[in-house]
Write an enzyme that holds these catalytic residues in place. Structure first.
Site, PDB file in Angstrom:
ATOM      1  N   GLY A  26      41.729 -24.376-110.760  1.00  0.00           N
ATOM      2  CA  GLY A  26      41.274 -24.526-109.381  1.00  0.00           C
ATOM      3  C   GLY A  26      42.380 -24.296-108.375  1.00  0.00           C
ATOM      4  N   THR A  28      43.701 -26.338-106.168  1.00  0.00           N
ATOM      5  CA  THR A  28      44.659 -27.418-105.905  1.00  0.00           C
ATOM      6  C   THR A  28      45.732 -27.431-106.987  1.00  0.00           C
ATOM      7  OG1 THR A  28      42.768 -28.641-105.022  1.00  0.00           O
ATOM      8  CG2 THR A  28      44.842 -29.850-105.245  1.00  0.00           C
ATOM      9  N   GLY A  81      42.383 -30.706-110.846  1.00  0.00           N
ATOM     10  CA  GLY A  81      41.719 -31.000-109.577  1.00  0.00           C
ATOM     11  C   GLY A  81      40.396 -31.712-109.811  1.00  0.00           C
ATOM     12  N   ASP A  83      36.205 -32.146-107.798  1.00  0.00           N
ATOM     13  CA  ASP A  83      35.308 -31.812-106.683  1.00  0.00           C
ATOM     14  C   ASP A  83      34.941 -33.056-105.889  1.00  0.00           C
ATOM     15  OD1 ASP A  83      34.981 -28.935-107.305  1.00  0.00           O
ATOM     16  OD2 ASP A  83      34.251 -29.771-109.180  1.00  0.00           O
ATOM     17  N   GLU A 102      38.299 -28.602-119.603  1.00  0.00           N
ATOM     18  CA  GLU A 102      39.025 -29.617-118.812  1.00  0.00           C
ATOM     19  C   GLU A 102      38.825 -31.011-119.403  1.00  0.00           C
ATOM     20  OE1 GLU A 102      38.985 -27.492-114.420  1.00  0.00           O
ATOM     21  OE2 GLU A 102      37.319 -28.773-114.956  1.00  0.00           O
TER      22      GLU A 102
HETATM   23  O1  LIG Z   1      36.780 -28.754-111.974  1.00  0.00           O
HETATM   24  C1  LIG Z   1      37.330 -27.775-111.555  1.00  0.00           C
HETATM   25  C2  LIG Z   1      37.162 -26.434-112.129  1.00  0.00           C
HETATM   26  O2  LIG Z   1      36.202 -26.432-113.136  1.00  0.00           O
HETATM   27  C3  LIG Z   1      38.264 -27.916-110.400  1.00  0.00           C
HETATM   28  O3  LIG Z   1      39.263 -28.797-110.761  1.00  0.00           O
HETATM   29  C4  LIG Z   1      37.521 -28.431-109.222  1.00  0.00           C
HETATM   30  O4  LIG Z   1      36.456 -27.543-108.976  1.00  0.00           O
HETATM   31  C5  LIG Z   1      38.409 -28.541-107.990  1.00  0.00           C
HETATM   32  O5  LIG Z   1      38.800 -27.271-107.594  1.00  0.00           O
HETATM   33  P1  LIG Z   1      39.672 -27.014-106.289  1.00  0.00           P
HETATM   34  O6  LIG Z   1      41.003 -27.627-106.552  1.00  0.00           O
HETATM   35  O7  LIG Z   1      39.702 -25.518-106.176  1.00  0.00           O
HETATM   36  O8  LIG Z   1      38.950 -27.647-105.134  1.00  0.00           O
END
Ligand SMILES: O=C(CO)[C@H](O)[C@H](O)COP(=O)(O)O
Length: 223
Positions: A26, A28, A81, A83, A102
């Site tokens: 992601g 972050t 990261g 959501d 993950e």
């Molecule tokens: O779970 C994830 C990917 O499967 C990411 O960690 C989550 O979507 C956060 O992403 P971002 O840091 O781009 O907001």
């Protein structure tokens, strides 16, 4: 520095020489990985285990040595990261479609560090549609079973308008549950449905949450 960079870079403080490090997916954790790449260039000795093909490519570009899960006894720390993060550090993950790897990697890690900008902090999980990874076979039936738990699942599409395929060859159903008051129960109930491979609820998994407070200061919470 933007919030994602602030929290992403802070997380490298949990990485020490000689560690096996789970590398999340992601925008972050991207900053965590960039910083780790820089530290590796300066002599830090680590081995990374990526949670996605996308992250593996980034780590390779940065010359971060990689290792496969089958070749290690454990992972020292995984950084990823989210959501959404609620007050009990329960998470929704999978916006990038990498939730299965993950979760496997977070579970295999001695320490799981979550990096999340302020927008990700919520009272109750659910404003973000919960990603659920399902096998393509009979996914319409699987979706009907998920719907009985209180949402209308939507098949995730790629930019070409075709079904999004995860790194594991599966589909993702985005499930807009209005409010997830009992995330542990929902996590278990979803995973009982035949056809569901895994869902994006991560309950009692985070050890550290790095976020940003109302004054734009990095805030570290140890769970
Ligand atoms: O779970 C994830 C990917 O499967 C990411 O960690 C989550 O979507 C956060 O992403 P971002 O840091 O781009 O907001």
């Amino acid at each position: 520095m933007n919030e994602k960079q602030l929290v992403g870079e802070k997380a490298v403080e949990y990485v020490k020489d000689g560690m096996i490090v789970g590398l999340g997916t992601g925008s972050t954790v991207y900053y965590t990985i960039l910083k780790l790449g820089k530290l590796v260039q300066e002599g830090l000795q680590i081995k990374g285990i990526p949670t996605s093909v996308q992250t593996a490519m980034l780590a390779k570009e940065l010359n971060i040595p990689l290792v496969e899960l089958k070749d290690v006894e454990h992972i020292d720390v995984a950084i990823d990261g989210a959501d959404e993060v609620d007050g009990q550090a329960a998470l929704i993950k999978g916006g990038g479609g990498a939730l299965l790897r993950e979760k496997i990697i977070a579970r295999a890690s001695k320490m799981f560090v979550v990096v999340a900008d302020a927008k990700k902090n919520v009272q109750t999980l659910g404003a973000f549609s919960l990603p659920v990874e399902v096998v393509p076979f009979g996914f319409e039936m699987t979706a009907r079973h998920i719907a009985k738990l209180g949402c209308e699942p939507v098949l995730r599409l790629n930019p070409a308008g075709e079904a999004f395929i995860s790194d594991n060859g599966n589909y993702i159903l985005d499930c807009p549950f209005p409010e997830i008051n009992r995330p542990a129960e929902l996590e278990r109930a979803l995973n009982m449905i035949p056809g569901v491979v895994e869902n994006g609820l991560f309950v009692d998994m985070a050890d550290v949450v790095i976020t940003v407070d109302e004054h734009q200061q990095v805030k570290v919470t140890t769970v």
